[in-house]
Design an enzyme around this catalytic site. Structure first.
Site, PDB file in Angstrom:
ATOM      1  CG  ASP A 172      36.146  33.255  45.575  1.00 45.85           C
ATOM      2  OD1 ASP A 172      36.081  33.350  46.823  1.00 45.85           O
ATOM      3  OD2 ASP A 172      37.049  32.598  45.015  1.00 45.85           O
ATOM      4  CG  ASN A 214      29.640  35.424  45.036  1.00 46.80           C
ATOM      5  OD1 ASN A 214      29.107  35.887  46.039  1.00 46.80           O
ATOM      6  ND2 ASN A 214      30.566  36.075  44.356  1.00 46.80           N
ATOM      7  CE1 TYR A 270      32.944  42.541  45.959  1.00 49.67           C
ATOM      8  CE2 TYR A 270      32.818  41.320  48.017  1.00 49.67           C
ATOM      9  CZ  TYR A 270      32.405  41.524  46.714  1.00 49.67           C
ATOM     10  OH  TYR A 270      31.451  40.717  46.159  1.00 49.67           O
ATOM     11  CG  ASN A 311      38.300  33.636  41.508  1.00 51.36           C
ATOM     12  OD1 ASN A 311      38.471  34.548  40.700  1.00 51.36           O
ATOM     13  ND2 ASN A 311      37.213  33.542  42.251  1.00 51.36           N
ATOM     14  NE  ARG A 343      39.599  38.852  42.725  1.00 52.15           N
ATOM     15  CZ  ARG A 343      38.998  38.161  41.781  1.00 52.15           C
ATOM     16  NH1 ARG A 343      39.738  37.485  40.883  1.00 52.15           N
ATOM     17  NH2 ARG A 343      37.687  38.116  41.682  1.00 52.15           N
ATOM     18  CB  ALA A 362      34.349  36.458  23.571  1.00 61.25           C
ATOM     19  N   GLY A 408      32.253  33.649  36.943  1.00 63.05           N
ATOM     20  CA  GLY A 408      32.928  32.376  37.187  1.00 63.05           C
ATOM     21  C   GLY A 408      32.362  31.619  38.364  1.00 63.05           C
ATOM     22  CG  ASP A 409      32.292  33.635  41.931  1.00 57.02           C
ATOM     23  OD1 ASP A 409      33.426  33.166  41.729  1.00 57.02           O
ATOM     24  OD2 ASP A 409      32.095  34.792  42.336  1.00 57.02           O
TER      25      ASP A 409
END
Length: 305
Positions: free
Chosen positions: A33, A36, A91, A168, A170, A231, A261-262
């Protein structure tokens, strides 16, 4: 920003990425993340800005290949510690109708040790004009290292560094829900700009509107909060510009939402770092994220062609 402060430093974990490009077919690359975000920031910032990555890798062949990939991408590697008996995580992304499913192998990841040396953190963080980290950055760390990293980031923020924090979430990386909530609030407490996604933060904290998310992070110490909401319109507030909403760009065909998002964070923070307003930065961030989700994988060089 002048002199040594023209430096964007992201903090976290880069991994080997296997991204699905067809039925049973995967493309290998490197992503993660905050990495990126650094990759996109390098392409967005002026040439007189340096972009670096603070993390840890192993000493094996794939770790060296990753460091070479950083250098080829124009990302500094001097803030990468080498941990001889570790390697890098991996991953795999499977996609269906543009939505992602992740499988992880990170038990021996050197990045879990990125914050164990406080002097190393201080040395590299103090030279940055912008520092970017995330909830994943904090989640992979032992509790004591999480505190150590946030102390170091808080110190450079107090000295004038612009700090951004992408929440973010997880959940599988955290011990439990309460430790995840505490970790997010810890990260927000040392950040100038907090970038949550309402579909994640709202349910976690029992919030029914993005404005509640904004208030919570402002109360934690942030000066700017930009809430992404799928959206639905983006909701933002900064102490300098006040509140506003902005509609996302309509995308007819979503291929892969990886790094949406990154890339958003990279565009937003690059524009803020170079003097643009939050509204101007948000427009560029929305446009870049919309382009990125129309291609497979995390890193999409085609959006700059």
């Amino acid at each position: 920003m002048t002199g040594k402060k023209r430096r964007f430093l992201a903090v976290g974990e880069c991994m080997v990425e296997l991204a699905q490009i067809g039925p049973g077919t995967y493309r290998r690359g490197f992503a993660g993340d905050t990495f990126n975000t650094a990759w996109y920031a390098r392409r967005l910032l002026p040439a007189d800005w340096a972009v670096g990555y603070l993390s840890a890798t192993g000493a094996d062949a794939v770790s060296e290949e990753m460091r070479g990939f950083f250098r080829e991408a124009g990302i500094e590697t001097k803030a990468l510690r080498v941990v001889p008996d570790r390697t890098v995580g991996l991953y795999m992304i499977s996609t269906k109708a543009g939505e992602r499913d992740f499988s992880y192998w990170r038990g021996q990841s050197a990045a879990r040790l990125l914050a164990e040396d406080e002097a190393f953190l201080t040395e590299h963080l103090s030279g940055a004009g912008v520092v970017h980290f995330s909830g994943i950055t904090l989640a992979i760390l032992p509790a004591a290292d999480r505190q150590r990293l946030c102390r170091a980031i808080g110190a450079v923020r107090a000295a004038g560094t612009l700090v951004s924090f992408d929440t973010n979430l997880r959940p599988r990386l955290w011990q439990d829900t309460e430790s995840m909530k505490a970790g997010l609030m810890l990260g927000a407490s040392v950040a100038d700009v907090v970038l949550p996604s309402f579909d994640e933060d709202g349910p976690l904290f029992g919030e029914t509107a993005p404005q509640q998310t904004i208030v919570r992070y402002l109360d934690a110490g942030a000066g700017t909060v930009v809430v992404k909401n799928g959206a639905a319109p983006l909701c933002a507030f900064s102490r300098a510009e006040g509140a506003f909403e902005m509609a996302p760009r309509r995308v007819e065909r979503v291929i892969d939402t990886t790094a949406a998002g990154d890339s958003f964070a990279a565009a937003l923070m690059s524009r803020l770092a170079t003097g643009q307003s939050l509204k101007e930065a948000a427009v560029r961030a929305i446009d870049l994220a919309a382009a990125v989700i129309q291609a497979p994988g995390a890193l999409v060089p085609e959006v700059f062609e």
